[in-house]
Design an enzyme around this catalytic site. Structure first.
Site, PDB file in Angstrom:
ATOM      1  N   LYS A  41       0.814  -1.190   0.000  1.00 16.23           N
ATOM      2  CA  LYS A  41       0.000   0.000   0.000  1.00 16.23           C
ATOM      3  C   LYS A  41       0.861   1.259   0.000  1.00 16.23           C
ATOM      4  CE  LYS A  41      -3.402  -2.143   3.111  1.00 16.23           C
ATOM      5  NZ  LYS A  41      -3.992  -2.004   4.465  1.00 16.23           N
ATOM      6  N   GLY A  42       2.111   1.145   0.413  1.00 14.11           N
ATOM      7  CA  GLY A  42       2.922   2.303   0.777  1.00 14.11           C
ATOM      8  C   GLY A  42       3.102   3.366  -0.283  1.00 14.11           C
ATOM      9  N   GLU A  97       7.885   2.726  -5.868  1.00 13.48           N
ATOM     10  CA  GLU A  97       7.919   2.153  -4.514  1.00 13.48           C
ATOM     11  C   GLU A  97       8.112   3.271  -3.500  1.00 13.48           C
ATOM     12  OE1 GLU A  97       7.146   0.258  -2.357  1.00 13.48           O
ATOM     13  OE2 GLU A  97       8.551  -1.354  -1.919  1.00 13.48           O
ATOM     14  N   ASP A  98       7.670   3.037  -2.272  1.00 13.11           N
ATOM     15  CA  ASP A  98       7.804   4.062  -1.243  1.00 13.11           C
ATOM     16  C   ASP A  98       9.225   4.137  -0.679  1.00 13.11           C
ATOM     17  OD1 ASP A  98       7.596   1.597   0.054  1.00 13.11           O
ATOM     18  OD2 ASP A  98       6.054   2.247   1.474  1.00 13.11           O
ATOM     19  N   ASP A 101      14.824  -0.624   1.853  1.00 11.79           N
ATOM     20  CA  ASP A 101      15.602  -0.800   3.077  1.00 11.79           C
ATOM     21  C   ASP A 101      16.631  -1.906   2.824  1.00 11.79           C
ATOM     22  OD1 ASP A 101      16.500  -0.852   5.679  1.00 11.79           O
ATOM     23  OD2 ASP A 101      14.714  -1.779   6.515  1.00 11.79           O
ATOM     24  N   LYS A 129      16.730   4.192   1.814  1.00  5.95           N
ATOM     25  CA  LYS A 129      17.272   4.067   3.180  1.00  5.95           C
ATOM     26  C   LYS A 129      18.470   3.127   3.097  1.00  5.95           C
ATOM     27  CE  LYS A 129      14.826   2.076   6.559  1.00  5.95           C
ATOM     28  NZ  LYS A 129      13.733   1.964   7.554  1.00  5.95           N
ATOM     29  N   PHE A 150      13.095   4.460  11.222  1.00  2.71           N
ATOM     30  CA  PHE A 150      11.831   3.967  10.675  1.00  2.71           C
ATOM     31  C   PHE A 150      10.946   5.169  10.377  1.00  2.71           C
ATOM     32  CE2 PHE A 150       7.913   1.728  10.130  1.00  2.71           C
ATOM     33  CZ  PHE A 150       8.332   0.582   9.474  1.00  2.71           C
ATOM     34  N   LEU A 151      10.504   5.256   9.126  1.00  2.53           N
ATOM     35  CA  LEU A 151       9.776   6.436   8.665  1.00  2.53           C
ATOM     36  C   LEU A 151       8.289   6.130   8.487  1.00  2.53           C
ATOM     37  CD1 LEU A 151      12.249   7.783   5.935  1.00  2.53           C
ATOM     38  CD2 LEU A 151      12.408   7.927   8.408  1.00  2.53           C
ATOM     39  N   ASP A 157       3.679   3.382   6.587  1.00  4.19           N
ATOM     40  CA  ASP A 157       2.975   3.084   7.831  1.00  4.19           C
ATOM     41  C   ASP A 157       3.865   2.354   8.824  1.00  4.19           C
ATOM     42  OD1 ASP A 157       3.024   0.568   6.354  1.00  4.19           O
ATOM     43  OD2 ASP A 157       1.694  -0.151   7.941  1.00  4.19           O
ATOM     44  N   ARG A 163      -0.140   6.345   8.127  1.00  2.00           N
ATOM     45  CA  ARG A 163       0.014   6.306   6.673  1.00  2.00           C
ATOM     46  C   ARG A 163      -0.484   7.589   5.996  1.00  2.00           C
ATOM     47  NH1 ARG A 163       0.876   1.781   3.754  1.00  2.00           N
ATOM     48  NH2 ARG A 163      -0.159   0.185   4.979  1.00  2.00           N
TER      49      ARG A 163
HETATM   50  P1  IMP Z   1      13.118  -4.142   2.091  1.00  2.00           P
HETATM   51  O1  IMP Z   1      12.828  -5.486   1.498  1.00  2.00           O
HETATM   52  O2  IMP Z   1      13.797  -4.246   3.423  1.00  2.00           O
HETATM   53  O3  IMP Z   1      13.824  -3.211   1.143  1.00  2.00           O
HETATM   54  O4  IMP Z   1      11.709  -3.578   2.474  1.00  2.00           O
HETATM   55  C1  IMP Z   1      11.091  -2.545   1.864  1.00  2.00           C
HETATM   56  C2  IMP Z   1       9.652  -2.499   2.317  1.00  2.00           C
HETATM   57  O5  IMP Z   1       9.588  -2.499   3.738  1.00  2.00           O
HETATM   58  C3  IMP Z   1       8.997  -1.238   1.841  1.00  2.00           C
HETATM   59  O6  IMP Z   1       8.195  -1.490   0.724  1.00  2.00           O
HETATM   60  C4  IMP Z   1       8.147  -0.827   3.032  1.00  2.00           C
HETATM   61  O7  IMP Z   1       6.856  -1.379   2.876  1.00  2.00           O
HETATM   62  C5  IMP Z   1       8.795  -1.466   4.226  1.00  2.00           C
HETATM   63  N1  IMP Z   1       9.652  -0.506   4.963  1.00  2.00           N
HETATM   64  C6  IMP Z   1      11.001  -0.489   5.036  1.00  2.00           C
HETATM   65  N2  IMP Z   1      11.443   0.526   5.777  1.00  2.00           N
HETATM   66  C7  IMP Z   1      10.348   1.197   6.174  1.00  2.00           C
HETATM   67  C8  IMP Z   1      10.150   2.388   6.954  1.00  2.00           C
HETATM   68  O8  IMP Z   1      11.082   3.048   7.439  1.00  2.00           O
HETATM   69  N3  IMP Z   1       8.856   2.768   7.135  1.00  2.00           N
HETATM   70  C9  IMP Z   1       7.799   2.086   6.605  1.00  2.00           C
HETATM   71  N4  IMP Z   1       7.937   0.988   5.866  1.00  2.00           N
HETATM   72  C10 IMP Z   1       9.203   0.537   5.650  1.00  2.00           C
HETATM   73 MG    MG Z   2       6.135  -1.282   0.690  1.00  2.00          MG
END
Ligand code: IMP
Ligand code: MG
Length: 174
Positions: A41-42, A97-98, A101, A129, A150-151, A157, A163
């Site tokens: 949803k982000g 994508e939002d 990480d 990030k 964490f944002l 969210d 959100r």
């Molecule tokens: P990754 O697989 O660790 O890169 O995860 C990315 C996903 O985790 C993103 O699509 C977000 O939904 C969630 N996510 C990662 N960091 C944050 C954050 O700081 N706030 C909110 N959602 C996050």
């Molecule tokens: Mg996401």
């Protein structure tokens, strides 16, 4: 121990950056047939602002991925709970994508969408990030680079909370 929210990126900064990204994307894809795939949803708020700032109409589709549980830690496993509905074959596709990480989510989605044999596949990510990256993923358009934290807000969210806030906040321990 509770958490508080500290504003990290204001509405004005977000609006300015979205306009800049839209201008670059508009230039790069002029005359092409672009499909933007938002990650639910982000990314829904970012995508909504981005498409309205573009100089031409685009086709919009969505995927829904689940990677995190209810809190701030990655569950480590990624599932598609809603796939694309448009045909991506031989089309120019831009993932929206939002936040990235660890990189696992976008790496997974990229491989998945590549299997549809698009003409091109690029990624637009609002927040890069960087501190915990485990998988390198090519990011073509990045809104903001953030080291850590964490944002929430502007689509992001924490356990479905915060959100809909119009700014981006970082959660801090009290
Ligand atoms: P990754 O697989 O660790 O890169 O995860 C990315 C996903 O985790 C993103 O699509 C977000 O939904 C969630 N996510 C990662 N960091 C944050 C954050 O700081 N706030 C909110 N959602 C996050
Ligand atoms: Mg996401």
């Amino acid at each position: 121990m509770g958490t508080t929210k500290r504003c990290l990126i204001s509405r004005a900064e977000i609006a300015r950056r979205v306009a800049e990204l839209a201008e670059r994307i508009g230039r790069d894809y002029a005359g092409r047939d672009l499909v933007m795939v938002g990650v639910l949803k982000g990314a829904f708020i970012f995508l909504a602002d981005l498409v309205r700032a573009l100089p031409f109409p685009v086709i919009v589709d969505f995927v829904r991925l689940k990677s995190y549980g209810a809190g701030t830690e990655s569950a480590g496993e990624i599932h598609i709970t809603k796939d694309v509905e448009e045909s991506l074959k031989d089309r120019d596709v831009l993932i929206v994508e939002d936040i990235i990480d660890l990189g696992l989510t976008l790496d997974f989605l990229r491989q998945h969408l590549l299997s549809h044999r698009p003409r091109s596949l690029k990624i637009c990510c609002l927040i890069d990030k960087q501190e915990r990256r485990e998988v390198e993923v090519p990011l073509d358009y990045v809104g903001f680079v953030v080291e850590q934290g964490f944002l929430v807000g502007y689509g992001l969210d924490c356990g479905e909370q915060s959100r809909t806030l119009p700014e981006i906040f970082v959660l801090e321990k009290k």
